[in-house]
Design a protein around this motif. Structure first.
Motif, PDB file in Angstrom:
ATOM      1  N   MET A   1       0.851  -1.200   0.000  1.00 23.58           N
ATOM      2  CA  MET A   1       0.000   0.000   0.000  1.00 23.58           C
ATOM      3  C   MET A   1       0.885   1.249   0.000  1.00 23.58           C
ATOM      4  O   MET A   1       1.901   1.282   0.700  1.00 23.58           O
ATOM      5  CB  MET A   1      -0.912  -0.017   1.224  1.00 23.58           C
ATOM      6  N   ALA A   2       0.539   2.259  -0.747  1.00 25.62           N
ATOM      7  CA  ALA A   2       1.377   3.449  -0.864  1.00 25.62           C
ATOM      8  C   ALA A   2       1.498   4.149   0.488  1.00 25.62           C
ATOM      9  O   ALA A   2       0.579   4.143   1.291  1.00 25.62           O
ATOM     10  CB  ALA A   2       0.769   4.409  -1.881  1.00 25.62           C
ATOM     11  N   GLU A   3       2.673   4.734   0.705  1.00 24.93           N
ATOM     12  CA  GLU A   3       2.904   5.467   1.952  1.00 24.93           C
ATOM     13  C   GLU A   3       2.050   6.712   1.949  1.00 24.93           C
ATOM     14  O   GLU A   3       2.138   7.512   1.017  1.00 24.93           O
ATOM     15  CB  GLU A   3       4.382   5.828   2.049  1.00 24.93           C
ATOM     16  N   SER A   4       1.217   6.896   2.973  1.00 25.20           N
ATOM     17  CA  SER A   4       0.321   8.047   2.969  1.00 25.20           C
ATOM     18  C   SER A   4       0.703   9.084   4.008  1.00 25.20           C
ATOM     19  O   SER A   4       0.000  10.069   4.163  1.00 25.20           O
ATOM     20  CB  SER A   4      -1.120   7.596   3.198  1.00 25.20           C
ATOM     21  N   LEU A   5       1.808   8.856   4.724  1.00 26.24           N
ATOM     22  CA  LEU A   5       2.286   9.854   5.679  1.00 26.24           C
ATOM     23  C   LEU A   5       3.799   9.942   5.586  1.00 26.24           C
ATOM     24  O   LEU A   5       4.497   8.935   5.701  1.00 26.24           O
ATOM     25  CB  LEU A   5       1.879   9.466   7.111  1.00 26.24           C
ATOM     26  N   LEU A   6       4.290  11.153   5.368  1.00 27.73           N
ATOM     27  CA  LEU A   6       5.731  11.379   5.306  1.00 27.73           C
ATOM     28  C   LEU A   6       6.130  12.264   6.475  1.00 27.73           C
ATOM     29  O   LEU A   6       5.491  13.291   6.736  1.00 27.73           O
ATOM     30  CB  LEU A   6       6.114  12.052   3.982  1.00 27.73           C
ATOM     31  N   LEU A   7       7.197  11.867   7.181  1.00 28.19           N
ATOM     32  CA  LEU A   7       7.662  12.604   8.351  1.00 28.19           C
ATOM     33  C   LEU A   7       9.130  12.951   8.183  1.00 28.19           C
ATOM     34  O   LEU A   7       9.916  12.130   7.708  1.00 28.19           O
ATOM     35  CB  LEU A   7       7.485  11.754   9.622  1.00 28.19           C
ATOM     36  N   ASP A   8       9.487  14.165   8.580  1.00 25.57           N
ATOM     37  CA  ASP A   8      10.879  14.584   8.513  1.00 25.57           C
ATOM     38  C   ASP A   8      11.142  15.523   9.686  1.00 25.57           C
ATOM     39  O   ASP A   8      10.240  16.264  10.103  1.00 25.57           O
ATOM     40  CB  ASP A   8      11.136  15.293   7.174  1.00 25.57           C
ATOM     41  N   THR A   9      12.336  15.478  10.217  1.00 31.60           N
ATOM     42  CA  THR A   9      12.661  16.388  11.328  1.00 31.60           C
ATOM     43  C   THR A   9      13.945  17.148  11.029  1.00 31.60           C
ATOM     44  O   THR A   9      14.822  16.653  10.311  1.00 31.60           O
ATOM     45  CB  THR A   9      12.848  15.623  12.661  1.00 31.60           C
ATOM     46  N   ARG A  10      14.024  18.339  11.569  1.00 29.68           N
ATOM     47  CA  ARG A  10      15.245  19.130  11.468  1.00 29.68           C
ATOM     48  C   ARG A  10      15.304  20.074  12.671  1.00 29.68           C
ATOM     49  O   ARG A  10      14.274  20.302  13.326  1.00 29.68           O
ATOM     50  CB  ARG A  10      15.288  19.931  10.155  1.00 29.68           C
ATOM     51  N   GLN A  11      16.459  20.593  12.937  1.00 27.48           N
ATOM     52  CA  GLN A  11      16.636  21.479  14.077  1.00 27.48           C
ATOM     53  C   GLN A  11      16.670  22.928  13.602  1.00 27.48           C
ATOM     54  O   GLN A  11      17.234  23.235  12.548  1.00 27.48           O
ATOM     55  CB  GLN A  11      17.941  21.132  14.808  1.00 27.48           C
ATOM     56  N   SER A  12      16.013  23.815  14.340  1.00 26.76           N
ATOM     57  CA  SER A  12      16.058  25.244  14.043  1.00 26.76           C
ATOM     58  C   SER A  12      16.207  25.980  15.373  1.00 26.76           C
ATOM     59  O   SER A  12      15.212  26.240  16.065  1.00 26.76           O
ATOM     60  CB  SER A  12      14.787  25.689  13.304  1.00 26.76           C
ATOM     61  N   GLY A  13      17.438  26.257  15.743  1.00 25.62           N
ATOM     62  CA  GLY A  13      17.697  26.867  17.049  1.00 25.62           C
ATOM     63  C   GLY A  13      17.295  25.910  18.152  1.00 25.62           C
ATOM     64  O   GLY A  13      17.656  24.729  18.132  1.00 25.62           O
ATOM     65  N   ASP A  14      16.494  26.420  19.105  1.00 28.65           N
ATOM     66  CA  ASP A  14      16.031  25.576  20.216  1.00 28.65           C
ATOM     67  C   ASP A  14      14.896  24.642  19.798  1.00 28.65           C
ATOM     68  O   ASP A  14      14.488  23.774  20.575  1.00 28.65           O
ATOM     69  CB  ASP A  14      15.512  26.458  21.359  1.00 28.65           C
ATOM     70  N   TRP A  15      14.377  24.862  18.608  1.00 29.32           N
ATOM     71  CA  TRP A  15      13.174  24.135  18.201  1.00 29.32           C
ATOM     72  C   TRP A  15      13.508  22.937  17.319  1.00 29.32           C
ATOM     73  O   TRP A  15      14.394  23.003  16.464  1.00 29.32           O
ATOM     74  CB  TRP A  15      12.239  25.058  17.417  1.00 29.32           C
ATOM     75  N   THR A  16      12.778  21.871  17.529  1.00 23.84           N
ATOM     76  CA  THR A  16      12.814  20.752  16.603  1.00 23.84           C
ATOM     77  C   THR A  16      11.584  20.871  15.708  1.00 23.84           C
ATOM     78  O   THR A  16      10.445  20.951  16.195  1.00 23.84           O
ATOM     79  CB  THR A  16      12.776  19.400  17.347  1.00 23.84           C
ATOM     80  N   VAL A  17      11.850  20.955  14.424  1.00 24.25           N
ATOM     81  CA  VAL A  17      10.758  21.119  13.454  1.00 24.25           C
ATOM     82  C   VAL A  17      10.398  19.745  12.884  1.00 24.25           C
ATOM     83  O   VAL A  17      11.265  19.022  12.390  1.00 24.25           O
ATOM     84  CB  VAL A  17      11.170  22.073  12.312  1.00 24.25           C
ATOM     85  N   VAL A  18       9.127  19.395  12.977  1.00 21.50           N
ATOM     86  CA  VAL A  18       8.641  18.131  12.423  1.00 21.50           C
ATOM     87  C   VAL A  18       7.771  18.452  11.221  1.00 21.50           C
ATOM     88  O   VAL A  18       6.717  19.091  11.354  1.00 21.50           O
ATOM     89  CB  VAL A  18       7.830  17.338  13.470  1.00 21.50           C
ATOM     90  N   ASP A  19       8.230  18.051  10.049  1.00 27.57           N
ATOM     91  CA  ASP A  19       7.465  18.297   8.828  1.00 27.57           C
ATOM     92  C   ASP A  19       6.569  17.092   8.574  1.00 27.57           C
ATOM     93  O   ASP A  19       7.055  15.974   8.396  1.00 27.57           O
ATOM     94  CB  ASP A  19       8.430  18.507   7.653  1.00 27.57           C
ATOM     95  N   VAL A  20       5.256  17.319   8.583  1.00 27.04           N
ATOM     96  CA  VAL A  20       4.281  16.236   8.416  1.00 27.04           C
ATOM     97  C   VAL A  20       3.572  16.442   7.082  1.00 27.04           C
ATOM     98  O   VAL A  20       3.062  17.529   6.804  1.00 27.04           O
ATOM     99  CB  VAL A  20       3.250  16.233   9.568  1.00 27.04           C
ATOM    100  N   ARG A  21       3.537  15.391   6.277  1.00 27.85           N
ATOM    101  CA  ARG A  21       2.859  15.490   4.976  1.00 27.85           C
ATOM    102  C   ARG A  21       2.002  14.259   4.744  1.00 27.85           C
ATOM    103  O   ARG A  21       2.419  13.148   5.069  1.00 27.85           O
ATOM    104  CB  ARG A  21       3.874  15.603   3.831  1.00 27.85           C
ATOM    105  N   GLY A  22       0.826  14.472   4.166  1.00 32.25           N
ATOM    106  CA  GLY A  22      -0.040  13.353   3.823  1.00 32.25           C
ATOM    107  C   GLY A  22      -1.275  13.305   4.697  1.00 32.25           C
ATOM    108  O   GLY A  22      -1.909  14.338   4.947  1.00 32.25           O
ATOM    109  N   GLU A  23      -1.630  12.101   5.158  1.00 32.39           N
ATOM    110  CA  GLU A  23      -2.854  11.911   5.921  1.00 32.39           C
ATOM    111  C   GLU A  23      -2.529  11.329   7.295  1.00 32.39           C
ATOM    112  O   GLU A  23      -1.759  10.383   7.408  1.00 32.39           O
ATOM    113  CB  GLU A  23      -3.800  10.971   5.159  1.00 32.39           C
ATOM    114  N   VAL A  24      -3.123  11.922   8.333  1.00 32.51           N
ATOM    115  CA  VAL A  24      -2.918  11.444   9.699  1.00 32.51           C
ATOM    116  C   VAL A  24      -4.226  10.816  10.158  1.00 32.51           C
ATOM    117  O   VAL A  24      -5.200  11.525  10.429  1.00 32.51           O
ATOM    118  CB  VAL A  24      -2.519  12.600  10.637  1.00 32.51           C
TER     119      VAL A  24
END
Lengths: 113, 132
Positions: A1-24
């Motif tokens: 089945m095709a992947e319907s949620l893509l997750l990526d993380t990166r750091q921006s200063g004190d913050w951790t940015v979580v990029d969420v794409r697709g369907e939750v």
């Protein structure tokens, strides 16, 4: 089945940015829950969740975000939602959770960079 | 114009979380093909998706979306299980309540009801604009 949620993380200063794409939803939300649990478990408790690429989110996703917010706050941090799409904003509004989460239109408003 | 004609649609899938998405798409696409206005399609996706998630959480034996097109409306019925909803935590219980709340707010006739066969179901209906 095709992947319907893509997750990526990166750091921006004190913050951790979580990029969420697709369907939750019931199927994909556990992956987001695991990621947020791992992040807070490793001491990263200032989370900016980018929701600009989320086309659909159900109450399971809301539960994951609430759990993540609780864990962040317990560790002295916070969780902010960035640029949620209209369908996600509607779900947040109906459930009243738009009053619980800090919602920003732009990531720079959160991280200051 | 009122008519006695009705069309019935349904899909049955295995009761697994992986099939909630495809069943949700079926519901939304059925609404689109039936002429439901674009601005309501996202609401249909949410309501069908929430009803399907509740079906799994209540241990439904199958993942089923039924719909009937009749008298200018598309009537959805999603069978539920009769098991207890998962209540592992206060957050789970809150989400179970929000799930039904979402359906009833999006569609004023949305309800947790009983089917003609006596089984628990979630129901709601969507207007079909006339194509005059």
């Amino acid at each position: 089945m095709a992947e319907s949620l893509l997750l990526d993380t990166r750091q921006s200063g004190d913050w951790t940015v979580v990029d969420v794409r697709g369907e939750v939803d019931l199927y994909t939300a556990p992956r987001l829950k695991t990621l947020l649990t791992d992040l807070t478990g490793s001491g990263r408790n200032r989370l900016a969740i980018e929701f600009g690429g989320v086309e659909f989110m159900d109450s399971t996703g809301l539960g994951v975000l609430i759990s993540g917010l609780k864990r962040c706050r317990e560790a002295g941090g916070t969780l902010a939602l960035v640029a949620p799409t209209e369908p996600v904003r509607k779900v947040l509004g109906i459930t009243g959770l738009d009053q619980v989460f800090t919602i920003h239109d732009d990531l720079a408003d959160v991280t200051g960079s | 114009m009122s008519t006695d004609l009705e069309e019935r649609f349904w899909i049955d899938l295995r009761p697994e979380a992986a099939y909630v998405g495809p069943a949700r798409i079926f519901g939304a696409e059925l609404a689109r093909q039936s002429g439901v206005s674009e601005e309501i399609l996202d609401d249909v996706k949410v309501a069908v998706g929430e009803a399907l998630s509740r079906a799994l959480n209540t241990k439904a034996l199958e993942l089923r979306v039924k719909a009937v097109l009749r008298d200018g409306r598309l009537f959805f019925e999603i069978p539920q299980g009769d098991g207890l909803e998962s209540s592992d935590s206060s957050t789970d219980r809150l989400m179970a309540a929000l799930s039904l709340e979402l359906i009833t707010v999006l569609f004023e006739d949305g309800e947790a009801a009983t089917s003609e066969e006596g089984d628990p179901v979630i129901r709601f209906s969507v207007p079909i604009p006339s194509r005059a």
